[in-house]
Design a protein around this motif. Structure first.
Motif, PDB file in Angstrom:
ATOM      1  N   THR A  58       0.803  -1.214   0.000  1.00  9.78           N
ATOM      2  CA  THR A  58       0.000   0.000   0.000  1.00  9.78           C
ATOM      3  C   THR A  58       0.840   1.270   0.000  1.00  9.78           C
ATOM      4  O   THR A  58       0.328   2.351  -0.268  1.00  9.78           O
ATOM      5  N   TRP A  86       0.970  -9.842   5.582  1.00  7.22           N
ATOM      6  CA  TRP A  86       0.331 -11.144   5.503  1.00  7.22           C
ATOM      7  C   TRP A  86       1.340 -12.248   5.197  1.00  7.22           C
ATOM      8  O   TRP A  86       1.007 -13.274   4.616  1.00  7.22           O
ATOM      9  N   ARG A  89       0.390 -15.910   6.373  1.00  4.16           N
ATOM     10  CA  ARG A  89      -0.615 -16.535   5.504  1.00  4.16           C
ATOM     11  C   ARG A  89      -0.019 -16.891   4.149  1.00  4.16           C
ATOM     12  O   ARG A  89      -0.204 -18.006   3.651  1.00  4.16           O
ATOM     13  N   ASP A  90       0.714 -15.963   3.559  1.00  2.00           N
ATOM     14  CA  ASP A  90       1.256 -16.192   2.220  1.00  2.00           C
ATOM     15  C   ASP A  90       2.309 -17.291   2.216  1.00  2.00           C
ATOM     16  O   ASP A  90       2.448 -18.025   1.231  1.00  2.00           O
ATOM     17  N   TRP A 103      -9.413 -22.774  -3.609  1.00  2.00           N
ATOM     18  CA  TRP A 103      -9.820 -21.373  -3.518  1.00  2.00           C
ATOM     19  C   TRP A 103      -9.104 -20.557  -4.594  1.00  2.00           C
ATOM     20  O   TRP A 103      -7.974 -20.846  -4.966  1.00  2.00           O
ATOM     21  N   GLU A 106      -8.239 -14.567  -5.293  1.00  2.00           N
ATOM     22  CA  GLU A 106      -9.014 -13.507  -4.631  1.00  2.00           C
ATOM     23  C   GLU A 106      -9.577 -13.992  -3.305  1.00  2.00           C
ATOM     24  O   GLU A 106      -9.546 -13.263  -2.295  1.00  2.00           O
ATOM     25  N   GLU A 107     -10.087 -15.227  -3.279  1.00  2.00           N
ATOM     26  CA  GLU A 107     -10.622 -15.779  -2.026  1.00  2.00           C
ATOM     27  C   GLU A 107      -9.528 -15.912  -0.977  1.00  2.00           C
ATOM     28  O   GLU A 107      -9.738 -15.590   0.203  1.00  2.00           O
ATOM     29  N   SER A 109      -6.832 -14.116  -0.769  1.00  2.00           N
ATOM     30  CA  SER A 109      -6.402 -12.787  -0.337  1.00  2.00           C
ATOM     31  C   SER A 109      -7.357 -12.189   0.695  1.00  2.00           C
ATOM     32  O   SER A 109      -6.981 -11.275   1.431  1.00  2.00           O
ATOM     33  N   ASN A 110      -8.582 -12.703   0.761  1.00  2.00           N
ATOM     34  CA  ASN A 110      -9.563 -12.212   1.722  1.00  2.00           C
ATOM     35  C   ASN A 110      -9.540 -12.982   3.039  1.00  2.00           C
ATOM     36  O   ASN A 110     -10.314 -12.671   3.956  1.00  2.00           O
ATOM     37  N   MET A 111      -8.686 -13.999   3.135  1.00  2.00           N
ATOM     38  CA  MET A 111      -8.558 -14.773   4.370  1.00  2.00           C
ATOM     39  C   MET A 111      -7.371 -14.260   5.182  1.00  2.00           C
ATOM     40  O   MET A 111      -6.364 -13.830   4.615  1.00  2.00           O
ATOM     41  N   ASP A 112      -7.476 -14.342   6.505  1.00  2.00           N
ATOM     42  CA  ASP A 112      -6.292 -14.143   7.323  1.00  2.00           C
ATOM     43  C   ASP A 112      -5.717 -15.523   7.668  1.00  2.00           C
ATOM     44  O   ASP A 112      -6.250 -16.558   7.252  1.00  2.00           O
ATOM     45  N   GLU A 115      -8.199 -17.935   9.573  1.00  2.00           N
ATOM     46  CA  GLU A 115      -9.272 -18.483   8.742  1.00  2.00           C
ATOM     47  C   GLU A 115      -8.735 -19.536   7.783  1.00  2.00           C
ATOM     48  O   GLU A 115      -9.372 -20.582   7.570  1.00  2.00           O
TER      49      GLU A 115
END
Length: 227
Positions: A58, A86, A89-90, A103, A106-107, A109-112, A115
């Motif tokens: 960002t 992240w 997660r990654d 998944w 996109e799906e 990327s919306n998980m932490d 989850e």
């Protein structure tokens, strides 16, 4: 030409040296396929699929940044998330591609992390536990740091550890793996995760394991009792 799942007979997806069945959810290495199916692959010379993990920085909106598995592993090992918040997660996504193939990017990327581990554990408990152990081993030297220990045990691993589908397998791992016991019960965080696992010992009839875990926890200076 369809390559068939050795368990249900449905067509499978080939991802590098592994196969995955979208119907029954099973997966494995190419070597586990029936000989006739391996012969089909040899004739077709199926291409290798390479997956990269891309996250958006960002602070720089010009272009997304991609990180290799080794870079992500180094971030988690150093507990340095300046370049990618992240990274935990990654790293799991990069290290266990067969577990997340159901998944979309996109799906995912919306998980932490919590989850992701919870969903994988619900699907295949043993794979969720493998991912948990990999994350703990990678970040191990930070388990005695309160902030890092709380992030891992109170947040990232909590949903997985309290899932009663996962708990029998996790208790079996704790009975056989004293290193994992120390990671979970001698870290700088002691709270809900340990409480849930002690309750699981009652639920699944493991009094000896509960006694052992309570003894380990009693010698943890970070443990101040349960609420």
């Amino acid at each position: 030409m369809a390559i068939r799942c050795p368990h249900c007979g449905s067509p499978v997806m080939i991802r590098g040296s592994r196969w995955e069945c979208g119907y029954c959810g099973d997966f494995g290495s190419i070597s586990s396929l029936h000989p006739s199916e391996k012969a089909k692959l040899m004739r077709a010379a199926a291409p290798t699929i390479q997956v990269t993990i891309t996250v958006t920085d960002t602070s720089d909106e010009e272009a997304p940044h991609s990180f290799s598995r080794s870079e992500l592993e180094d971030m988690v090992r150093q507990w340095d998330f300046d370049k990618n918040e992240w990274a935990c997660r990654d790293l799991l996504i990069a290290a266990f591609p067969e577990a997340v193939c159901f998944w979309t990017a996109e799906e995912l990327s919306n998980m932490d992390t919590m989850e992701l581990l919870g969903k994988v554990g619900e699907w295949k408990p043993e794979v969720g536990i493998q991912m948990m152990k990999f994350l703990l081993d990678t970040a191990e030297r930070h388990l005695q740091e309160p902030e890092a220990a709380e992030q891992l045990l109170e947040n990232d691993l909590y949903e997985l550890s309290r899932n009663q589908t996962v708990q029998p397998e996790l208790l079996a791992q704790l009975k056989a793996d004293e290193h994992l016991v120390r990671q979970l019960f001698q870290s700088a965080y002691a709270g809900d995760l340990q409480k849930e696992l002690l309750k699981a010992c009652d639920w699944f009839g493991e009094p000896a394991l509960k006694k052992h875990l309570r003894n380990i926890l009693a010698h943890n200076s970070s443990f101040k009792g349960f609420d």
